[in-house]
Design a protein around this motif. Structure first.
Motif, PDB file in Angstrom:
ATOM      1  N   VAL A  52       0.956  -0.787  -0.254  1.00  0.00           N
ATOM      2  CA  VAL A  52      -0.355  -0.177  -0.034  1.00  0.00           C
ATOM      3  C   VAL A  52       1.136   1.658   0.145  1.00  0.00           C
ATOM      4  N   LEU A  53       2.515   1.013   1.134  1.00  0.00           N
ATOM      5  CA  LEU A  53       3.123   2.212   1.127  1.00  0.00           C
ATOM      6  C   LEU A  53       3.259   2.899  -0.787  1.00  0.00           C
ATOM      7  N   GLN A  54       4.136   1.807  -0.900  1.00  0.00           N
ATOM      8  CA  GLN A  54       4.636   1.928  -2.869  1.00  0.00           C
ATOM      9  C   GLN A  54       3.596   2.170  -3.581  1.00  0.00           C
ATOM     10  N   ASP A  55       2.279   1.020  -3.214  1.00  0.00           N
ATOM     11  CA  ASP A  55       1.042   2.395  -4.096  1.00  0.00           C
ATOM     12  C   ASP A  55       0.778   3.407  -3.838  1.00  0.00           C
ATOM     13  N   THR A  56       0.716   4.763  -2.747  1.00  0.00           N
ATOM     14  CA  THR A  56       0.235   5.037  -2.565  1.00  0.00           C
ATOM     15  C   THR A  56       1.574   6.289  -3.323  1.00  0.00           C
ATOM     16  N   PHE A  57       2.378   5.988  -3.034  1.00  0.00           N
ATOM     17  CA  PHE A  57       3.848   6.858  -3.759  1.00  0.00           C
ATOM     18  C   PHE A  57       3.384   6.699  -5.811  1.00  0.00           C
ATOM     19  N   VAL A  58       3.543   5.841  -5.490  1.00  0.00           N
ATOM     20  CA  VAL A  58       2.716   5.867  -7.404  1.00  0.00           C
ATOM     21  C   VAL A  58       2.036   6.326  -7.887  1.00  0.00           C
ATOM     22  N   THR A  59       1.549   6.623  -6.689  1.00  0.00           N
ATOM     23  CA  THR A  59       0.106   7.170  -7.168  1.00  0.00           C
ATOM     24  C   THR A  59       0.103   8.676  -6.602  1.00  0.00           C
ATOM     25  N   VAL A  60       0.812   9.406  -6.198  1.00  0.00           N
ATOM     26  CA  VAL A  60       1.969  10.440  -6.247  1.00  0.00           C
ATOM     27  C   VAL A  60       2.267  10.907  -7.072  1.00  0.00           C
ATOM     28  N   TRP A  61       2.885  10.389  -7.742  1.00  0.00           N
ATOM     29  CA  TRP A  61       4.181  10.006  -8.894  1.00  0.00           C
ATOM     30  C   TRP A  61       2.913  10.764 -10.096  1.00  0.00           C
ATOM     31  N   ARG A  62       1.988   9.740 -10.518  1.00  0.00           N
ATOM     32  CA  ARG A  62       1.130   9.942 -11.460  1.00  0.00           C
ATOM     33  C   ARG A  62       0.095  11.178 -11.057  1.00  0.00           C
ATOM     34  N   SER A  63      -0.392  11.698  -9.985  1.00  0.00           N
ATOM     35  CA  SER A  63      -0.935  12.804  -9.735  1.00  0.00           C
ATOM     36  C   SER A  63      -0.901  14.022  -9.061  1.00  0.00           C
ATOM     37  N   ALA A  64       0.607  14.499  -9.354  1.00  0.00           N
ATOM     38  CA  ALA A  64       1.406  14.453  -8.011  1.00  0.00           C
ATOM     39  C   ALA A  64      -0.013  17.102  -8.862  1.00  0.00           C
ATOM     40  N   GLY A  65      -0.527  16.544 -10.110  1.00  0.00           N
ATOM     41  CA  GLY A  65      -0.171  17.974 -10.277  1.00  0.00           C
ATOM     42  C   GLY A  65      -1.884  18.094 -10.456  1.00  0.00           C
ATOM     43  N   ALA A  66      -2.993  17.371  -9.192  1.00  0.00           N
ATOM     44  CA  ALA A  66      -3.906  17.465  -8.327  1.00  0.00           C
ATOM     45  C   ALA A  66      -4.125  17.658  -7.330  1.00  0.00           C
ATOM     46  N   HIS A  67      -2.444  18.047  -6.860  1.00  0.00           N
ATOM     47  CA  HIS A  67      -2.443  18.866  -5.669  1.00  0.00           C
ATOM     48  C   HIS A  67      -2.328  20.520  -5.622  1.00  0.00           C
ATOM     49  N   ARG A  68      -3.216  20.819  -4.877  1.00  0.00           N
ATOM     50  CA  ARG A  68      -3.652  22.259  -4.802  1.00  0.00           C
ATOM     51  C   ARG A  68      -2.555  23.358  -3.852  1.00  0.00           C
ATOM     52  N   GLY A  69      -1.608  22.653  -3.324  1.00  0.00           N
ATOM     53  CA  GLY A  69      -0.435  23.561  -2.448  1.00  0.00           C
ATOM     54  C   GLY A  69      -0.818  23.482  -1.394  1.00  0.00           C
ATOM     55  N   GLY A  70       0.435  23.907  -0.258  1.00  0.00           N
ATOM     56  CA  GLY A  70       0.256  23.524   0.844  1.00  0.00           C
ATOM     57  C   GLY A  70       0.693  22.534   1.516  1.00  0.00           C
ATOM     58  N   GLU A  71       0.331  21.972   2.518  1.00  0.00           N
ATOM     59  CA  GLU A  71       1.460  20.862   3.893  1.00  0.00           C
ATOM     60  C   GLU A  71       0.402  19.963   3.021  1.00  0.00           C
ATOM     61  N   ALA A  72       1.423  18.665   1.843  1.00  0.00           N
ATOM     62  CA  ALA A  72       0.773  17.409   1.952  1.00  0.00           C
ATOM     63  C   ALA A  72       0.530  16.893   2.535  1.00  0.00           C
ATOM     64  N   GLY A  73      -0.035  16.199   3.554  1.00  0.00           N
ATOM     65  CA  GLY A  73       0.580  14.965   4.369  1.00  0.00           C
ATOM     66  C   GLY A  73      -1.645  14.488   4.433  1.00  0.00           C
ATOM     67  N   GLY A  74      -2.245  15.289   4.802  1.00  0.00           N
ATOM     68  CA  GLY A  74      -3.674  14.705   4.210  1.00  0.00           C
ATOM     69  C   GLY A  74      -4.033  15.379   3.223  1.00  0.00           C
ATOM     70  N   TRP A  75      -3.196  14.956   1.929  1.00  0.00           N
ATOM     71  CA  TRP A  75      -3.468  14.547   0.953  1.00  0.00           C
ATOM     72  C   TRP A  75      -2.323  12.823   0.600  1.00  0.00           C
ATOM     73  N   LEU A  76      -2.085  13.239   0.971  1.00  0.00           N
ATOM     74  CA  LEU A  76      -1.380  12.138   1.014  1.00  0.00           C
ATOM     75  C   LEU A  76      -1.882  10.787   2.021  1.00  0.00           C
ATOM     76  N   TRP A  77      -2.546  11.140   3.121  1.00  0.00           N
ATOM     77  CA  TRP A  77      -3.149   9.824   4.009  1.00  0.00           C
ATOM     78  C   TRP A  77      -4.502   9.724   3.210  1.00  0.00           C
ATOM     79  N   THR A  78      -5.187  10.440   2.302  1.00  0.00           N
ATOM     80  CA  THR A  78      -6.071  10.068   1.805  1.00  0.00           C
ATOM     81  C   THR A  78      -6.240   9.133   0.641  1.00  0.00           C
ATOM     82  N   ILE A  79      -5.013   9.785  -0.052  1.00  0.00           N
ATOM     83  CA  ILE A  79      -4.478   8.807  -1.191  1.00  0.00           C
ATOM     84  C   ILE A  79      -3.912   6.430  -0.311  1.00  0.00           C
ATOM     85  N   ALA A  80      -3.241   6.766   0.482  1.00  0.00           N
ATOM     86  CA  ALA A  80      -3.136   5.312   1.127  1.00  0.00           C
ATOM     87  C   ALA A  80      -3.840   5.461   2.142  1.00  0.00           C
TER      88      ALA A  80
END
Length: 212
Positions: free
Chosen positions: A51-79
């Protein structure tokens, strides 16, 4: 003085532009607490690792969808979503996995197998199985009827009985343990092995395994 540390938003903008080094820095910053939080929700280390590996694969593919600010909440939603997907996939695999046949039936299995015939449901009340089942609580007998006589899955039995699936599983295990103990006591009282299920009195057949 060293260069100021890039914030999450800057790293994610770099990841969106294809910067693998930025992804590595983001991983180093957040993988530790994500791993701890995932482990609290799933005790299987292999699943957590995937799951941790899949989370950062998703980050690599979807980083452009992040709207700015700290990424913790966004990363946990993906995970969290990846964890749900993994647990659902494992549940489906376990549901359809073939069940290996036992090397030899236990005493309670031998008796319960007699419930599968045309007189199975009525036969719960007769012979050693009836005596042994009579010593179980009503909630345990209900689970045995649903899972053994009716052949329902755990989920179907839970729906039928109006109880959680985990309760069905725990009651089924407890029922088999208590049935095994009751059959052993009956055998000890009679000085022989448990008798097979007898035919209900309404049937013209002789009792199975009984005397003429």
């Amino acid at each position: 003085m060293g260069a100021p540390e890039e914030n999450d938003a800057a790293l994610l903008r770099a990841v969106a532009a294809g910067d693998q080094a930025a992804l590595a820095r983001l991983y180093d910053r957040h993988a530790g607490w994500l791993h701890v939080r995932l482990t609290r929700r799933c005790p299987d280390p292999e699943t957590v690792r995937e799951v941790l590996q899949d989370t950062f694969v998703t980050v690599w593919r979807s980083a452009g969808a992040h709207r700015g600010g700290e990424a913790g909440g966004w990363l946990w939603t993906i995970a969290a979503r990846r964890l749900v997907d993994a647990l659902r996939a494992r549940e489906r695999a376990e549901r359809y996995a073939p069940v290996p046949a036992p090397l030899a039936p236990s005493a309670e299995d031998s008796v319960l197998n007699g419930l599968d015939g045309p007189d199975g449901v009525d036969g719960l009340e007769y012979g050693d199985v009836g005596t042994a089942l009579g010593r179980l609580g009503p909630e345990l007998r209900e689970v045995l009827r649903a899972t053994v006589v009716d052949g329902l899955t755990t989920r179907e039995a839970a729906t039928l009985l109006g109880i959680p699936e985990g309760t069905v599983k725990s009651r089924a295990l407890r029922a088999r343990r208590e049935l095994r103990a009751a059959l052993a006591r009956l055998a000890g009282e009679r000085g022989g092995p448990p008798r097979p299920l007898a035919t209900p009195p309404s049937s013209p057949r002789r009792p199975l395994g009984g005397t003429a």
